[in-house]
Design an enzyme around this catalytic site. Structure first.
Site, mmCIF file in Angstrom:
data_model
loop_
_atom_site.group_PDB
_atom_site.id
_atom_site.type_symbol
_atom_site.label_atom_id
_atom_site.label_comp_id
_atom_site.label_asym_id
_atom_site.label_seq_id
_atom_site.Cartn_x
_atom_site.Cartn_y
_atom_site.Cartn_z
ATOM 1 N N LYS A 96 74.303 21.411 81.932
ATOM 2 C CA LYS A 96 73.136 21.298 82.131
ATOM 3 C C LYS A 96 72.397 22.360 81.513
ATOM 4 O O LYS A 96 73.289 23.064 81.038
ATOM 5 C CB LYS A 96 73.007 21.603 83.143
ATOM 6 C CG LYS A 96 71.621 21.464 83.935
ATOM 7 C CD LYS A 96 71.135 21.149 85.255
ATOM 8 C CE LYS A 96 69.900 21.391 85.317
ATOM 9 N NZ LYS A 96 69.206 21.471 86.459
ATOM 10 N N SER A 104 66.436 17.821 88.778
ATOM 11 C CA SER A 104 65.805 18.133 87.751
ATOM 12 C C SER A 104 67.253 17.756 87.054
ATOM 13 O O SER A 104 66.953 17.557 85.883
ATOM 14 C CB SER A 104 65.795 19.732 87.861
ATOM 15 O OG SER A 104 67.299 20.387 88.179
ATOM 16 N N SER A 161 68.246 18.730 93.076
ATOM 17 C CA SER A 161 68.766 18.898 91.682
ATOM 18 C C SER A 161 70.062 18.031 91.354
ATOM 19 O O SER A 161 69.840 17.993 90.455
ATOM 20 C CB SER A 161 68.391 19.619 90.807
ATOM 21 O OG SER A 161 66.674 19.861 90.377
#
Lengths: 93, 482
Positions: free
Chosen positions: B74, B149, B173
């Site tokens: 990420k 997210s 997330s």
């Protein structure tokens, strides 16, 4: 949430909005604050606030230098710098 | 030879038996990355370095646990020498001088980082639509959001490009995108995984975790990701178990709580049916379900939307256009530099949250909002503590429904309610996992299990038992690519 409050918190946040966005953001903030006002529905008068799920005191470590000086590497990411310093517009006339 | 949709365990065995070389595996991985370009799941690729590492592994064999396994990171974790944007224009040119502890842990275990995945800007969003680098598409359908997210991470695992990716979870997330993309994702106990090198959003809630195809792979990754880190004062100094050890243990006799206050009648009846079917499945494995009451749990989302923005407004004050990140052109003075750099560098959702944060922390409102929210946070944590006196785990749907269409949710509060079931675990610092549990109109849906503090092994065990006796996690999205 009036325009004056939005102007104050925008300044505290160092953010600026044009007229059109200002209206939208005022509306959004009003709705969000109304939404979180639900919290008023319960009595919390004797409740100790929970700041972090880990209620432990942060551990201290020995005061010994462990990191090397990486000034050059850090200054490389600066939008503007000379050999030693971050540069910003003149603040003293 | 196809490597698509393979698990870590399968790829490791292919590498060991030399069915595929490290270099071939990485070459194939980057071919997949290119054929799935339309997902827009990557912000930055690490192709040259990754291929070089793979070549080295072919020449010098290694017995590291994750040797040669490609992984996507990420873009919230800083990676030394590799651009890290956090989904923001503010950091579009940021090349970190060091790597996050999680990245180091995974790479020291032999993982090869293939690139940085797209995400909601500074992890603020539930649909990946707030990224400066554009929406991520969910591999399960045209124009569907992957959740957020950690949307890019979820999408690349769901599309079978990599067996695993890192994610972070502040209010859901990892778990929400895992649910919407049909994969497995776990948010560990707060403090289990070091936050050093994670770009901070809300420091008392942020926690990293693995996203993969199976609970077993998540356990393998947890073994490497968890560590006690002197560089993070909130890093737990607790024994780290071998998370793979008890995966197969039977779940017979386990008590799982169903939260009385989660009113499922408000959900689509098909979503409820998927949830009820999962309960029946667990019952067939010998699990007992009991109702538990968490009287304050429905105040979780409003509590979160005070605490998280407050911490965000403080954390994001570091982006001032001076030390790193974006600076506006021709600032007329220092104040102008701060204001224009931040106004140009941040997107709408980030600004909205900074403003809420400044408001709830400002003089005159601090007690009414911030302190109040922290008090309610205590009540929510107490509710969990009481519940875990009666049950081993708590189960709920992960999300209110399946993936929705991009652009279909314009009201911020509706979007915030996406995290209805996931936020409570963050507020209480508890571990939670989402596993695929069914499909509606060919779109995946997950269930969430929440465990008591430090009980990740139990969560993984219960999830693994479900996956050993069902095939939801084995389904793959249509492999059509543009």
């Amino acid at each position: 949430m009036d325009k004056e409050t939005v102007a104050t918190i925008s300044y505290l946040s160092r953010l600026a909005f044009d007229k059109q966005n200002e209206e939208k953001i005022t509306r959004d903030l009003e709705n969000i604050i109304k939404f979180v006002d639900q919290l008023d529905s319960i009595d919390t008068s004797d409740i100790e606030p929970l700041k972090s799920p880990l209620e432990k005191t942060a551990k201290t470590r020995e005061d010994k230098i462990s990191a090397q000086n990486r000034k050059e590497q850090f200054l490389k990411n600066a939008p503007d710098a000379n050999d030693d310093y971050f540069l910003v517009p003149r603040v003293v006339e | 030879m196809s490597i698509q949709f393979k698990t870590i365990k399968e790829l490791s065995s292919m590498l060991q038996s030399k069915e595929v070389s490290n270099y071939e595996l990485l070459q194939e991985t980057f071919k997949l990355v290119k054929s799935y370009k339309h997902l827009n799941a990557f912000i930055t690729l690490n192709e040259e370095n990754a291929l070089k590492k793979a070549r080295n592994l072919d020449n010098n064999t290694s017995d590291l646990s994750l040797s040669g396994i490609p992984i996507a990171q990420k873009d919230l974790f800083v990676t030394k020498g590799l651009r890290t944007t956090c989904g923001s224009n503010m950091l579009s040119n940021f090349i970190p001088p060091y790597s996050a502890t999680v990245i180091e842990n995974l790479e020291n275990a032999g993982c090869i980082s293939i690139g940085k995945t797209n995400m909601d800007e500074f992890a603020m969003g539930s649909s990946n639509e707030t990224s400066f680098y554009g929406n991520v598409n969910n591999p399960w359908g045209e124009n569907l959001v992957p959740g957020g997210s950690s949307g890019g991470s979820a999408a690349v695992v769901a599309a079978g490009i990599v067996p695993a990716a890192t994610g972070t979870d502040t209010g859901g997330s990892i778990r929400q995108p895992a649910s919407l993309c049909g994969i497995t994702g776990i948010k560990p106990t707060y403090g289990r995984i070091s936050r050093w090198g994670m770009i901070a959003f809300a420091s008392s809630l942020d926690q990293a975790g693995p996203m993969a195809r199976t609970a077993e792979d998540c356990a393998i990754l947890m073994n490497e990701m968890c560590s006690h880190d002197n560089k993070d004062t909130t890093s737990l100094d607790e024994t780290i178990p071998d998370f793979t050890k008890d995966l197969d243990a039977p779940v017979k006799g386990l008590k799982i709580g169903i939260v009385k206050e989660f009113d499922l009648s408000k959900l689509d009846s098909n979503v409820v049916k998927v949830f009820e079917d999962s309960k029946k499945h667990y019952e067939s494995l010998g699990v007992d379900f009991v109702e538990v009451s968490l009287p304050n749990i429905n105040l979780s989302v409003p509590t979160y939307y005070v605490v998280a923005p407050a911490e965000c407004s403080s954390n994001l004050s570091r982006f001032d256009g001076v030390k790193f990140g974006k600076r506006c052109d021709d600032p007329k003075d220092l104040e102008d530099l701060y204001i224009r750099s931040r106004s140009e560098g941040f997107g709408e959702e980030v600004k909205r949250r900074i403003l809420i944060g400044s408001y709830v922390l400002s003089a005159g409102f601090y007690d009414a909002y911030y302190k109040k929210a922290q008090q309610v946070r205590r009540l929510i944590k107490n509710d969990f503590d009481n519940a875990f006196k009666h049950v081993d785990l708590i189960m709920s749907p992960t999300t209110r429904g399946t993936a929705f269409e991009a652009g279909s949710m314009s009201d911020p509060i509706q979007m915030y309610l996406e995290d209805l079931f996931t936020v409570p675990a963050n507020l209480a610092g508890l571990p939670g996992i989402s596993i695929p549990s069914g499909y509606l109109d060919s779109k995946p849906l997950g269930i969430q299990l929440i465990g008591n503090s430090l009980q990740e092994s139990q969560l993984l065990n219960v999830a693994h038992n479900f996956q050993m006796t069902s095939d939801w996690h084995l389904r793959t999205p249509p492999t059509r690519s543009k």
